[in-house]
Design a protein around this motif. Sequence first.
Motif, PDB file in Angstrom:
ATOM      1  N   ILE A  34       0.856  -1.199   0.000  1.00  0.00           N
ATOM      2  CA  ILE A  34       0.000   0.000   0.000  1.00  0.00           C
ATOM      3  C   ILE A  34       0.889   1.245   0.000  1.00  0.00           C
ATOM      4  O   ILE A  34       0.677   2.186  -0.764  1.00  0.00           O
ATOM      5  CB  ILE A  34      -0.948   0.016   1.224  1.00  0.00           C
ATOM      6  N   ILE A  35       1.948   1.199   0.831  1.00  0.00           N
ATOM      7  CA  ILE A  35       2.868   2.335   0.913  1.00  0.00           C
ATOM      8  C   ILE A  35       3.611   2.517  -0.411  1.00  0.00           C
ATOM      9  O   ILE A  35       3.688   3.619  -0.948  1.00  0.00           O
ATOM     10  CB  ILE A  35       3.867   2.128   2.065  1.00  0.00           C
ATOM     11  N   VAL A  36       4.127   1.411  -0.955  1.00  0.00           N
ATOM     12  CA  VAL A  36       4.883   1.498  -2.201  1.00  0.00           C
ATOM     13  C   VAL A  36       4.006   2.076  -3.309  1.00  0.00           C
ATOM     14  O   VAL A  36       4.423   2.950  -4.067  1.00  0.00           O
ATOM     15  CB  VAL A  36       5.437   0.110  -2.606  1.00  0.00           C
ATOM     16  N   ARG A  37       2.754   1.629  -3.389  1.00  0.00           N
ATOM     17  CA  ARG A  37       1.850   2.142  -4.423  1.00  0.00           C
ATOM     18  C   ARG A  37       1.648   3.647  -4.254  1.00  0.00           C
ATOM     19  O   ARG A  37       1.658   4.396  -5.220  1.00  0.00           O
ATOM     20  CB  ARG A  37       0.501   1.428  -4.339  1.00  0.00           C
ATOM     21  N   GLU A  38       1.436   4.081  -3.005  1.00  0.00           N
ATOM     22  CA  GLU A  38       1.193   5.505  -2.786  1.00  0.00           C
ATOM     23  C   GLU A  38       2.427   6.334  -3.143  1.00  0.00           C
ATOM     24  O   GLU A  38       2.313   7.415  -3.713  1.00  0.00           O
ATOM     25  CB  GLU A  38       0.753   5.752  -1.334  1.00  0.00           C
ATOM     26  N   VAL A  39       3.611   5.808  -2.829  1.00  0.00           N
ATOM     27  CA  VAL A  39       4.843   6.544  -3.160  1.00  0.00           C
ATOM     28  C   VAL A  39       5.015   6.630  -4.677  1.00  0.00           C
ATOM     29  O   VAL A  39       5.236   7.699  -5.234  1.00  0.00           O
ATOM     30  CB  VAL A  39       6.076   5.873  -2.507  1.00  0.00           C
ATOM     31  N   LEU A  40       4.903   5.490  -5.363  1.00  0.00           N
ATOM     32  CA  LEU A  40       5.148   5.474  -6.809  1.00  0.00           C
ATOM     33  C   LEU A  40       4.080   6.260  -7.566  1.00  0.00           C
ATOM     34  O   LEU A  40       4.376   6.896  -8.577  1.00  0.00           O
ATOM     35  CB  LEU A  40       5.198   4.037  -7.350  1.00  0.00           C
ATOM     36  N   ASN A  41       2.845   6.224  -7.084  1.00  0.00           N
ATOM     37  CA  ASN A  41       1.776   6.928  -7.788  1.00  0.00           C
ATOM     38  C   ASN A  41       1.804   8.435  -7.538  1.00  0.00           C
ATOM     39  O   ASN A  41       1.063   9.175  -8.184  1.00  0.00           O
ATOM     40  CB  ASN A  41       0.407   6.374  -7.383  1.00  0.00           C
TER      41      ASN A  41
END
Lengths: 317, 131
Positions: A34-41
């Motif tokens: 969830i964190i990785v998605r929010e960072v990359l997006n």
Amino acid sequence: MSEMKNIKNLKEFSTSADRFEGANLLCPGCAHSIIVREVLNATNDDLILSAATGCLEVCTAVYPYTSWDASWIHIGFENASTAIAGAEAMHKALKRKGRLKQERDPKFVAFGGDGATYDIGFQWLSGCFERGHNMMYVCLDNEVYANTGGQRSSSTPIGASATTSPAGRVSYGEKMNKKDMLAIMAAHGAPYVAQVAPNKWKDMIKKIQTGFAANGPVYINAMSACTTEWKFLPEDTIAISDMATDSLVFPLYEIIDGTKLNITYRPKTVVPVEEYLAAQGRFKHLFKDEYKYLIKEWQERVDAKWDYLQRREEASV
Amino acid sequence: MQKSGWSEFEIGAMLRSFEGATNNIAITHQEDRPYSKSNSFTASVADWRIVKPVFNKEYCIDCQFCWIYCPDISIISRDKKMIGIDMDHCKGCGICVEVCPTNPKSLLMFPEQQDEEAALSEWPAKEKKEN
């Protein structure tokens, strides 16, 4: 400087095309992705990523598969930060010499777990911040070495039961206090240091974008609720994260230029720390009569920290 | 995919996410990407599930909470609309159901073997608020 992605609301954010893929082997309900998605997006720019050994690395790069749609490198446990710093230094040098094939300004992001950040990669991370590379380091802080079976790290809080600090007849589990990593990184004079939580996505996107815009090393401490080692049901990840931010166990704040502290989230109703502890299996033993004093100490510690943060914000130091 | 023996591995390995050159991946959605065989998008973790989420479009308000909190990129949203669930990559964690704010929920967990039509037909009615 490339244009910043404009994210006004969640509907608009949901038009993002993810650069992180499914069928990775992270546990169901893992907050890491969830964190990785929010960072990359948070950006549309090119990304150059690295990951330290840990859950995220072993689960997203299982040969012959990769779950990353951007340049991604893994070398060792300790050197996610130096790997990305090297790439950043190379990019800078090639750009200066005019030898870049395409004129692009990628963002450099390193991911590491709390083991790789607080303990094993600490010296390397400190070096990167001293040299002032233009990079972002995201620590996925789940307060335990989850990948190797739940050993304590220096991020594990007091009273948590871990496999190397188990709770039992003679011990209440982890006895050392959690390291204040944000203060340490801010003391390096970093332009931007912040604590984020995946459940407060808007706050997180704002901080990540501020971090991308900053000139210099940026440290992000992301609270990552671990369903396996914190011992709660996978569907409760967001509920537990809400409890963590609302009980102020994980206060959300940022430190600019190593000095100016801003609190970015103030819960409307503060949840007692006891509720946060009760929701997790790793603190189960604290509710025995002989250890109940620890819950009181927990609350006092959290209150003292919150008070300290507020005083620092007010004094703007 | 042809799997290599242990002695055939290279000491360092490089995996390509896409076939050939790619540009603007950040604005290209999954259906338009030239995925290579070594991208985990082509793999599936559907066999991890014992319960599965079922989406009832009737009650959905497109708030996108399920999209942002899905750890497995399994909520498919296009043009600000939630259009379905990617059943190849969903691990059945149930976060989407927990964060769904509608009444009744527009996402619910059902046993993996449950027929989707049957699940939709036995959808619970709106719950009254207790004060």
